[in-house]
Design a protein around this motif. Structure first.
Motif, PDB file in Angstrom:
ATOM      1  N   LEU A 125       0.830  -1.201   0.000  1.00  0.00           N
ATOM      2  CA  LEU A 125       0.000   0.000   0.000  1.00  0.00           C
ATOM      3  C   LEU A 125       0.869   1.257   0.000  1.00  0.00           C
ATOM      4  O   LEU A 125       0.653   2.191  -0.792  1.00  0.00           O
ATOM      5  CB  LEU A 125      -0.929  -0.015   1.216  1.00  0.00           C
ATOM      6  CG  LEU A 125      -2.222   0.790   1.094  1.00  0.00           C
ATOM      7  CD1 LEU A 125      -3.234   0.349   2.141  1.00  0.00           C
ATOM      8  CD2 LEU A 125      -1.980   2.280   1.215  1.00  0.00           C
ATOM      9  N   VAL A 129       1.000   3.862  -3.415  1.00  0.00           N
ATOM     10  CA  VAL A 129       0.645   5.288  -3.405  1.00  0.00           C
ATOM     11  C   VAL A 129       1.859   6.145  -3.729  1.00  0.00           C
ATOM     12  O   VAL A 129       1.717   7.317  -4.109  1.00  0.00           O
ATOM     13  CB  VAL A 129       0.014   5.722  -2.064  1.00  0.00           C
ATOM     14  CG1 VAL A 129      -1.267   4.956  -1.802  1.00  0.00           C
ATOM     15  CG2 VAL A 129       0.987   5.587  -0.906  1.00  0.00           C
ATOM     16  N   TYR A 183      -3.832  -0.618  -4.875  1.00  0.00           N
ATOM     17  CA  TYR A 183      -2.966  -0.489  -3.708  1.00  0.00           C
ATOM     18  C   TYR A 183      -2.199  -1.782  -3.412  1.00  0.00           C
ATOM     19  O   TYR A 183      -1.770  -2.023  -2.294  1.00  0.00           O
ATOM     20  CB  TYR A 183      -3.784  -0.038  -2.496  1.00  0.00           C
ATOM     21  CG  TYR A 183      -4.513   1.253  -2.781  1.00  0.00           C
ATOM     22  CD1 TYR A 183      -3.811   2.386  -3.189  1.00  0.00           C
ATOM     23  CD2 TYR A 183      -5.897   1.335  -2.699  1.00  0.00           C
ATOM     24  CE1 TYR A 183      -4.465   3.572  -3.487  1.00  0.00           C
ATOM     25  CE2 TYR A 183      -6.566   2.511  -2.991  1.00  0.00           C
ATOM     26  CZ  TYR A 183      -5.842   3.626  -3.392  1.00  0.00           C
ATOM     27  OH  TYR A 183      -6.491   4.799  -3.689  1.00  0.00           O
ATOM     28  N   GLY A 347      -1.820   3.642  -8.589  1.00  0.00           N
ATOM     29  CA  GLY A 347      -2.179   4.100  -7.242  1.00  0.00           C
ATOM     30  C   GLY A 347      -1.466   5.350  -6.789  1.00  0.00           C
ATOM     31  O   GLY A 347      -1.685   5.808  -5.658  1.00  0.00           O
TER      32      GLY A 347
END
Length: 724
Positions: A125, A129, A183, A347
């Motif tokens: 994750l 990002v 993600y 993401g």
């Protein structure tokens, strides 16, 4: 709308040969406009022969991060790319991205697959990002030689345990729907194959073993990761059956593609295509390119053999363009699986990146995994846990150090790591602590020693914080002497004269020779490199707010002279204890024991567990049935504790020599004081299979011994038969 296979083939057919070749190279950020390095291709990397045009058609990038930079690079790239094929962004997210978890070897000691998976999910994750699409993890090399620095990157010496962790990490990184979940990141399993067996524990060195040995011990974890759906695989630097993996057709095509059915992307390790030349299996760069593409390397990482030579090799009919088409199509499929054609920034999200990095919950998981990964190796007279109110002299180079993240903690910041001193201060208060550095990692002064002696005179307990710096393990960090640096040993022995309880907390990336530490100290807590929350997790354990439960996933040698030392070794014709009247002519050392100092599966607790008599449901089984082995485990102590119950099996008579025992299953059980639970394992014929001399994977009828206990050494034995 998802791009389909027909569209991918149509895209491939539109590409020129040079555009195809460009997809098969991976470059560093400095080649790209929009990167922090400003896309400079005229600097030191210009010798690779990379043109601006080639950069605008290249397939992937290694080592950039940050949503803002990634979006900028991708945006600029797509503006100049004729067919609008997005870049793949890859990085080494090994045991955390920004929130750093314990090193993988430590995670292996947790035997906790759920937490391992959760750590990979969090890493994915944070990475996604930040704009990353692929992680070069998990590293699943089986390791038996602690001199090799990269043992810290593996989960240990056992193929069964490594396979379980391999699957858990892949699940965590990739999730259940890689395309629809922005993600998550694609996992690249490494290093294929057998890299953990480098001779002498020396980085980039030779590996030489039989194919049966390779298949029996070193390949299972790679296969497990692939079966779990790993999208990529990285070839290793070493030789396999005399041929470097990067140019090894039998390994990468015959075994990986044809036998195992792997359809994902294969990437070389950094520069390893060109390294076929110094290996002595390629005459020049053109020969290296020919052998790598023929073997099945889809992407060449950070060298230029493909760029400079594939086109002429095709024109001269040395290489069939269909080989390049296959490689490019696999790369395009991965980009499609990641949804990059529809969502080239995937993401990457600046605002989300700022919000979630190092979140309180992520740190909580890092803390929990550190607690579960730290191994209590010694606890004479129950000196631990510490009682509050005592004066503690905390001494050593790691007392206030923030170097707790370990190698491959790429975006991790040492400043974010909780030091041991700060963890203890939060737990017991600064008034309870006395501090002196004592010495550095490998240097010291008389003044430092005087300060250390001074505070020990005022203390009730001496807490030594010792170990390796993070640069002393990891890639290119092989060590022939795996004891603590001499200056730390001298400090420890000097402070022993104070005749006060002494506890050692060790920070390191490999098993060490701890004989002197065992003799001098009352307790040893193996903390490894515990990650961002390391100091707080250690404090929880030292004061008994948490109870140690970790068990070693790699044996600790009695001496470096034993190496390789591992629990599942072969039997020998003259075993040490078989002939009690024979003192010399058996398999043993004259000067040290055969056994490791601390065996695989070993770890202490603040409580004690007793094992009742183990039971088998039957004495015989056949191919279509199973047996159940059970044992009652009781917490005989005064605090709750978690025990890892382990099942091992020995094939008494095999077609080839079989190990003394092999891990086949394990279970974690939480027991409260006085509580007893019955732990059962199912033994099936599948658990009895192995690779025979003809490489068939099957079982033998006959006698077996099941062992059950708390580690690989302290076990009960029960015999059974596999019959027709």
């Amino acid at each position: 709308m998802k791009i389909n296979e027909e569209q991918l083939n149509h895209l491939l057919n539109q590409m020129t040969l040079d555009e195809k070749i460009a997809q098969c190279i991976q470059l560093a950020p400095n080649f790209y406009e929009g990167s922090k390095e400003k896309g400079d291709v005229t600097g030191p990397m210009a010798k690779l022969g990379i043109s601006e045009e080639l950069v605008q058609n290249s397939g992937s990038l290694i080592g950039a991060t940050g949503a803002k930079e990634m979006i900028r690079i991708q945006e600029t790239y797509l503006k100049n790319n004729r067919l609008k094929i997005p870049l793949l962004f890859m990085a080494d997210i090994v045991h955390g991205c920004k929130t750093i978890f314990p090193i993988p070897l430590a995670i292996g000691c947790s035997w906790d697959l759920e937490l391992a998976e959760k750590s990979a999910e969090i890493a994915a994750l944070e990475a996604s990002v930040s704009g990353i699409h692929v992680t070069f993890a998990p590293m699943v090399d089986l390791v038996r030689d602690p001199r090799w620095g990269r043992v810290m990157e593996s989960t240990g010496e056992d193929p069964y345990l490594n396979s379980k962790f391999a699957k858990a990490f892949v699940r965590g990184f990739q999730g259940s729907d890689l395309e629809e979940d922005p993600y998550r990141v694609a996992a690249c399993v490494k290093h294929f194959a057998g890299y953990g067996a480098v001779e002498g524990g020396r980085e980039y060195n030779t590996v030489d073993m039989s194919e049966r040995q390779l298949r029996e011990y070193y390949l299972p974890a790679y296969k497990a990761a692939i079966d779990e759906g790993a999208q990529m695989l990285m070839s290793s630097f070493n030789t396999v059956n005399g041929i470097p993996a990067t140019g090894n057709r039998k390994l990468l095509r015959d075994l990986l593609r044809d036998e195992w059915g792997f359809e994902g992307v294969v990437i070389s390790d950094w520069g390893s295509v060109m390294e076929l030349i110094p290996h002595g299996v390629a005459a020049d760069e053109a020969d290296a390119a020919y052998k790598a593409i023929s073997a099945g390397i889809d992407i060449e990482m950070m060298s230029s053999a493909y760029v400079k030579n594939l086109s002429s090799l095709v024109e001269n009919k040395m290489v069939d363009e269909a080989l390049i088409d296959e490689a490019v199509l696999r790369i395009l499929r991965l980009k499609s699986k990641l949804g990059l054609f529809e969502h080239p920034y995937r993401g990457a999200d600046e605002e989300l990146e700022k919000r979630i990095m190092m979140s309180e919950y992520y740190r909580h998981v890092s803390h929990e995994l550190a607690v579960k990964s730290i191994v209590l190796l010694q606890n004479k007279n129950g000196i631990l846990p510490l009682q509050k109110g005592k004066k503690i002299a905390i001494i050593g180079p790691f007392a206030k150090s923030h170097d707790l993240l370990g190698p491959w903690s790429w975006l991790g910041s040492k400043e974010d790591a909780i030091s041991l001193y700060d963890g203890l201060k939060e737990k017991a208060g600064a008034h309870s602590l006395l501090y002196a550095e004592g010495c550095g990692i490998d240097t010291g002064t008389e003044e430092q020693l005087k300060d250390a002696i001074k505070i020990t005179n005022k203390a009730d307990i001496i807490l030594l914080a010792l170990g390796e710096s993070s640069e002393m393990s990891g890639e290119a960090a092989s060590r022939a002497d795996i004891r603590l640096p001499q200056v730390q040993m001298d400090l420890m022995k000097l402070l022993k004269r104070a005749d006060k309880p002494m506890i050692a907390v060790l920070f390191n990336g490999r098993p060490l020779d701890l004989r002197d530490v065992v003799e001098v100290t009352n307790a040893i807590l193996e903390a490894w490199f515990p990650g961002t929350e390391g100091g707080a997790a250690i404090a929880d354990l030292l004061f008994g707010d948490k109870n140690p439960s970790a068990k070693l996933s790699m044996s600790f040698p009695y001496s470096v002279g034993q190496i390789p030392v591992y629990y599942n070794h072969f039997r020998t014709g003259r075993p040490q204890n078989a002939l009690p009247k024979v003192e010399k002519y058996v398999s043993k050392y004259l000067d040290i024991p055969n056994d490791p100092l601390f065996p695989f599966g070993f770890g202490l607790s603040y409580t004690t567990f007793s094992y009742g008599n183990a039971r088998l449901s039957d004495q015989t089984m056949n191919v279509g049935t199973s047996l159940t082995i059970s044992v009652d485990v009781t917490n005989d102590g005064e605090v709750p504790g978690e025990e890892i119950v382990q099942l091992y099996i020995q094939d008494v008579v095999g077609e080839v020599v079989r190990p003394v025992k092999e891990l086949k299953d394990f279970k974690k059980v939480l027991l409260y004081p006085g509580e007893t639970k019955s732990i059962s394992f199912t033994i099936t014929e599948e658990k009895l299979r192995y690779h025979h001399s003809d490489l068939q994977y099957k079982s033998d009828h006959g006698a077996f011994i099941a062992y059950i206990g708390p580690n690989s050494r302290d076990v009960q034995a029960l015999s059974f038969q596999l019959i027709q």
